[in-house]
Design a protein around this motif. Sequence first.
Motif, short mmCIF file in Angstrom:
data_model
loop_
_atom_site.label_atom_id
_atom_site.label_comp_id
_atom_site.label_asym_id
_atom_site.label_seq_id
_atom_site.Cartn_x
_atom_site.Cartn_y
_atom_site.Cartn_z
N ALA A 94 0.86 -1.18 0.00
CA ALA A 94 0.00 0.00 0.00
C ALA A 94 0.89 1.23 0.00
O ALA A 94 2.02 1.20 0.49
N VAL A 95 0.38 2.32 -0.56
CA VAL A 95 1.14 3.57 -0.65
C VAL A 95 0.28 4.71 -0.11
O VAL A 95 -0.90 4.82 -0.44
N LEU A 96 0.88 5.53 0.71
CA LEU A 96 0.23 6.71 1.27
C LEU A 96 1.00 7.93 0.80
O LEU A 96 2.23 7.97 0.94
N VAL A 97 0.30 8.91 0.22
CA VAL A 97 0.94 10.16 -0.21
C VAL A 97 0.37 11.28 0.66
O VAL A 97 -0.84 11.48 0.72
N CYS A 98 1.26 12.01 1.34
CA CYS A 98 0.85 13.06 2.29
C CYS A 98 1.48 14.39 1.90
O CYS A 98 2.65 14.43 1.52
N PRO A 99 0.75 15.47 2.07
CA PRO A 99 1.37 16.78 1.85
C PRO A 99 2.36 17.09 2.97
O PRO A 99 2.24 16.57 4.08
N LEU A 100 3.33 17.90 2.67
CA LEU A 100 4.29 18.38 3.67
C LEU A 100 4.22 19.90 3.69
O LEU A 100 4.22 20.53 2.64
N ASP A 101 4.18 20.48 4.86
CA ASP A 101 4.24 21.93 4.96
C ASP A 101 5.63 22.43 4.60
O ASP A 101 5.80 23.48 4.01
N ASP A 102 6.64 21.66 5.01
CA ASP A 102 8.02 22.06 4.77
C ASP A 102 8.91 20.83 4.87
O ASP A 102 8.57 19.87 5.55
N PHE A 103 10.02 20.86 4.18
CA PHE A 103 11.00 19.80 4.26
C PHE A 103 12.37 20.45 4.39
O PHE A 103 12.83 21.12 3.48
N ILE A 104 12.99 20.28 5.53
CA ILE A 104 14.29 20.89 5.79
C ILE A 104 15.31 19.77 5.81
O ILE A 104 15.37 18.97 6.74
N TYR A 105 16.09 19.70 4.77
CA TYR A 105 17.06 18.63 4.61
C TYR A 105 18.27 18.82 5.52
O TYR A 105 18.82 17.85 6.02
N ASN A 106 18.66 20.07 5.74
CA ASN A 106 19.85 20.34 6.55
C ASN A 106 19.56 21.56 7.44
O ASN A 106 19.56 22.69 6.96
N MET A 107 19.35 21.33 8.73
CA MET A 107 19.02 22.42 9.65
C MET A 107 20.15 23.46 9.75
O MET A 107 19.89 24.62 10.04
N SER A 109 21.96 24.65 7.32
CA SER A 109 22.05 25.56 6.18
C SER A 109 20.75 26.29 5.87
O SER A 109 20.73 27.15 5.00
N VAL A 110 19.68 26.00 6.60
CA VAL A 110 18.41 26.66 6.33
C VAL A 110 18.41 28.06 6.95
O VAL A 110 19.03 28.30 7.99
#
Length: 128
Positions: A94-107, A109-110
């Motif tokens: 099964a696959v679940l697709v969810c929205p993300l408000d934000d994705f911070i890959y590296n805290m 450098s943000v």
Amino acid sequence: MVIDRKNAKRVVIYINDSQKNNLQSFLHSIGFHYYTIQSKLEGSWEHGIRHLNNHVWPGSEAVFHLIVSGSKVDLLLRKLKGFRIGLPDNVVMAVLVCPLDDFIYNMMSVDIEPDNSNEKVHWLKDEE
């Protein structure tokens, strides 16, 4: 990794633990290398489909957590469908697709101003 922080989706793939290595190899074969795996999970999918990893209901699940650019979700789903077609009929996937408000890959450098205070906050209540 280059991804639009505000246009990312979280994709969660549930699959029989016995197929974990096959899915991992498949993801690598299509150039997808950014994911986290949880394995040996127990659960009930529906009446008659349980993996509680005991003598009555043996087996367990694996869950893959992926972050995908919003514009690539449909392509990934089509590729996952092709992968699923090649598996035995009794494999649960099964696959679940969810929205993300934000994705911070590296805290580090943000561009976010740090707050080093020790102030207590009620995290579940909006301030009035």
